[in-house]
Design an enzyme around this catalytic site. Structure first.
Site, short mmCIF file in Angstrom:
data_model
loop_
_atom_site.label_atom_id
_atom_site.label_comp_id
_atom_site.label_asym_id
_atom_site.label_seq_id
_atom_site.Cartn_x
_atom_site.Cartn_y
_atom_site.Cartn_z
N ARG A 51 1.11 -1.14 -0.26
CA ARG A 51 -0.47 -0.07 -0.10
C ARG A 51 1.03 1.51 -0.19
O ARG A 51 2.00 1.32 0.50
CB ARG A 51 -0.82 0.20 0.84
CG ARG A 51 -0.79 -0.95 2.19
CD ARG A 51 0.47 0.14 3.08
NE ARG A 51 -0.04 1.56 3.27
CZ ARG A 51 1.44 2.40 3.47
NH1 ARG A 51 2.37 1.77 3.64
NH2 ARG A 51 0.90 3.43 3.65
N GLY A 52 0.54 1.91 0.04
CA GLY A 52 1.09 3.42 -0.10
C GLY A 52 0.79 3.95 -1.70
O GLY A 52 1.65 2.61 -2.81
N ALA A 53 0.74 5.20 -2.10
CA ALA A 53 0.34 5.21 -3.77
C ALA A 53 1.89 5.07 -4.47
O ALA A 53 1.61 4.20 -5.72
CB ALA A 53 0.17 6.99 -3.71
N ASP A 243 -2.10 10.74 -2.04
CA ASP A 243 -2.73 9.95 -2.79
C ASP A 243 -2.26 10.12 -4.56
O ASP A 243 -2.15 9.65 -5.23
CB ASP A 243 -3.73 9.46 -2.64
CG ASP A 243 -3.53 7.92 -1.41
OD1 ASP A 243 -2.98 8.61 -0.42
OD2 ASP A 243 -2.63 7.01 -1.35
N ASN A 253 -4.95 12.25 0.46
CA ASN A 253 -4.38 11.46 1.19
C ASN A 253 -5.41 10.58 2.40
O ASN A 253 -6.43 11.15 2.61
CB ASN A 253 -3.37 12.39 1.59
CG ASN A 253 -1.88 12.01 2.75
OD1 ASN A 253 -1.81 10.87 2.07
ND2 ASN A 253 -2.34 11.30 4.29
O1 MRU Z 1 -4.61 3.44 1.86
P1 MRU Z 1 -2.82 3.44 2.55
O2 MRU Z 1 -1.99 2.86 3.87
O3 MRU Z 1 -2.29 3.16 0.54
O4 MRU Z 1 -2.80 4.79 2.00
C1 MRU Z 1 -1.19 5.29 2.45
C2 MRU Z 1 -1.72 6.83 2.24
O5 MRU Z 1 -2.39 7.91 2.26
C3 MRU Z 1 0.18 7.45 1.80
O6 MRU Z 1 -0.23 8.68 2.58
C4 MRU Z 1 -0.01 8.27 0.34
O7 MRU Z 1 -0.43 6.91 -0.29
C5 MRU Z 1 1.20 8.46 0.48
S1 MRU Z 1 2.39 6.91 0.40
C6 MRU Z 1 3.83 8.12 0.00
#
Ligand code: MRU
Length: 351
Positions: A51-53, A243, A253
C-alpha cells in the site's frame, strides 16, 4: 537507505516473482509474500499487503510482467493484447492513488510503442526492464524529495505525520518521511509525532515501526490527540504524503489528513505535502473530481480481531479525504518546493 525492501523482483522475466513485505502483518510479523499471478497481486493491493501510492504503482508495473509470463511463446499481437488486459485488470484494484494508473499507463504505452522486439519473449524481457526503471526512478524521487524537504527542517523540530508515507509506501525512502531521514542523515535531530491513523492504523503499525527501525525519535498519538499536541506548542510542522494531487493543488490523502490540515491552520503550523510528480493528476481541475475509495465497514467495527461496535450499526468508511490547496503551505516534490501552491505554479513546476 531503508533496512528492508518493501518490494523487489526476484529472478528473470520468464520465471521471476514479485516479492512484497506483507504490511498487514506488521509490526508483529515481518514476512515476505511472492506474487506469482496478477490475481495474487490484485488481492495484495486491494487488501493493503502492499500500500502507499508510489509502492502500489511500482508493484503494478511488475504485475504486468507477472501477468504475462505464460504468454512468452505467443504471437506478438496476442501478447500486446494480453498486456492491455492485465493493465485494465490491475487498474481495478484500488481507485484513489493515481500512481497505480500512471505506472500501468506507462507500461501499456511502452509495450505499444516498443519496436525493438521481434518476439513476445523479447518484449516481455523489455517490460521487466521498464518496470525496474520505474522502481529505480521511484527510489531516486524519494531521495530528491528528502533533499528538498530537508531544507525546510531545522534541528530540534517536531514534525507530525499522518498515515504512512515512508519507505513502506514507496520503493525507496518514502515521501513525507524522506525529509526526516535526510535531516537525520545530515546530523539534525528531528522528533516525529505519528498519528495512529484509524481505522487500519498505518501510523501506529507502519510509521512508528519504520521510524524506530531507523532510530528516529517518535511519539505515537491517537488521531484525536493531534489538536491537543498542537495547542501545547509541541508541533513545528506537519508533513504528509498524498495519493493524488489535482491541477489546482487539492490533495487526496489518507482519511483524517484534512482534519490535521484544518488544525494546523488554526494553530499557525505549516502543513506540507511531499509527493513525487507521478502523484499529480493534471487532468483533474480540482480535488472534487478525485475518486474516493470506500472500504468495508468491518475495518471500523471489527478491526484487528475484536468487535468494537454493535452488530448491524450503519458505518461510513471513506479511505481518503481531500485537503483543499488553501490549507497547504508547501508541496515538496523531487523537483523542489512549491510554497503556497497555485495552479499556475504547479503547471510550471511540472512542465
Ligand atoms: O490506504 P493506504 O495505506 O494505501 O494509504 C496510504 C496513504 O494515504 C499515504 O499517505 C499516501 O499513499 C502517500 S504514500 C507515499
Amino acid at each position: 537507505m531503508p533496512l528492508y525492501q518493501t518490494l523487489r523482483w526476484q529472478g528473470d522475466a520468464a520465471s521471476g516473482t514479485l516479492m512484497l513485505i506483507d504490511q498487514t502483518l506488521l509490526p508483529g510479523t515481518y514476512s515476505e509474500i511472492g506474487c506469482e499471478t496478477s490475481e495474487q497481486l490484485w488481492e495484495a493491493i486491494r487488501s493493503l499487503r502492499v500500500r502507499g501510492a508510489p509502492a502500489i504503482g511500482v508493484a503494478a508495473a511488475y504485475g504486468v510482467v507477472t501477468g504475462t509470463q505464460s504468454l512468452r511463446q505467443s504471437p506478438l499481437t496476442e501478447f500486446r493484447v494480453a498486456v492491455v488486459e492485465v493493465c485494465r485488470y490491475l487498474a481495478t484494484s484500488r481507485p484513489t492513488a493515481v500512481n497505480l494508473f500512471w505506472a500501468l499507463d506507462r507500461m501499456r504505452e511502452f509495450c505499444a510503442s516498443c519496436r525493438q522486439a521481434d518476439s513476445s519473449q523479447q518484449l516481455h524481457d523489455l517490460l521487466l526492464e521498464e518496470a525496474a526503471r520505474i522502481d529505480q526512478e521511484d527510489k531516486q524521487m524519494c531521495l530528491a524529495i528528502g533533499r528538498h524537504g530537508n531544507e525546510l527542517l531545522r534541528s530540534g523540530m517536531s514534525v507530525l505525520t499522518h498515515c504512512n508515507a515512508g519507505g513502506l509506501a514507496t520503493a525507496g525512502d518514502g515521501t513525507a518521511l524522506a525529509p526526516i531521514f535526510a535531516a537525520a542523515n545530515s546530523g539534525k535531530s528531528i522528533h516525529v509525532f505519528a498519528d495512529e491513523t484509524r481505522p487500519l492504523l498505518q501510523g501506529a503499525r507502519l510509521t512508528a515501526w519504520e521510524l524506530q527501525q531507523r532510530g528516529i525519535p517518535v511519539t505515537l498519538i491517537c488521531d484525536n490527540m493531534a489538536g491537543q499536541v498542537m495547542k501545547e506548542g509541541r508541533v513545528d510542522m506537519v508533513i504528509t504524503g498524498a495519493d493524488r494531487i489535482a491541477a489546482n493543488g487539492d490533495a487526496a490523502n489518507k482519511i483524517g489528513t484534512y482534519s490535521v490540515a484544518v488544525l494546523a491552520r488554526h494553530h499557525g503550523i505549516p502543513f506540507c505535502i511531499a509527493a513525487p510528480s507521478s502523484t499529480f493528476d493534471l487532468s483533474l481541475e480540482s480535488g472534487d473530481a478525485i475518486p474516493i475509495e470506500q472500504r468495508n465497514s468491518s475495518e471500523i467495527t471489527d478491526g484487528f480481531g475484536r468487535s468494537t461496535a454493535p452488530s448491524g450499526v450503519n458505518v461510513y468508511n471513506p479511505a481518503f479525504d481531500v485537503t483543499p490547496v488553501e490549507l497547504i503551505s508547501a508541496l515538496i516534490t523531487e523537483r523542489g518546493v512549491i510554497h503556497k501552491p497555485t495552479r499556475e505554479q504547479i503547471r510550471l513546476h511540472l512542465s
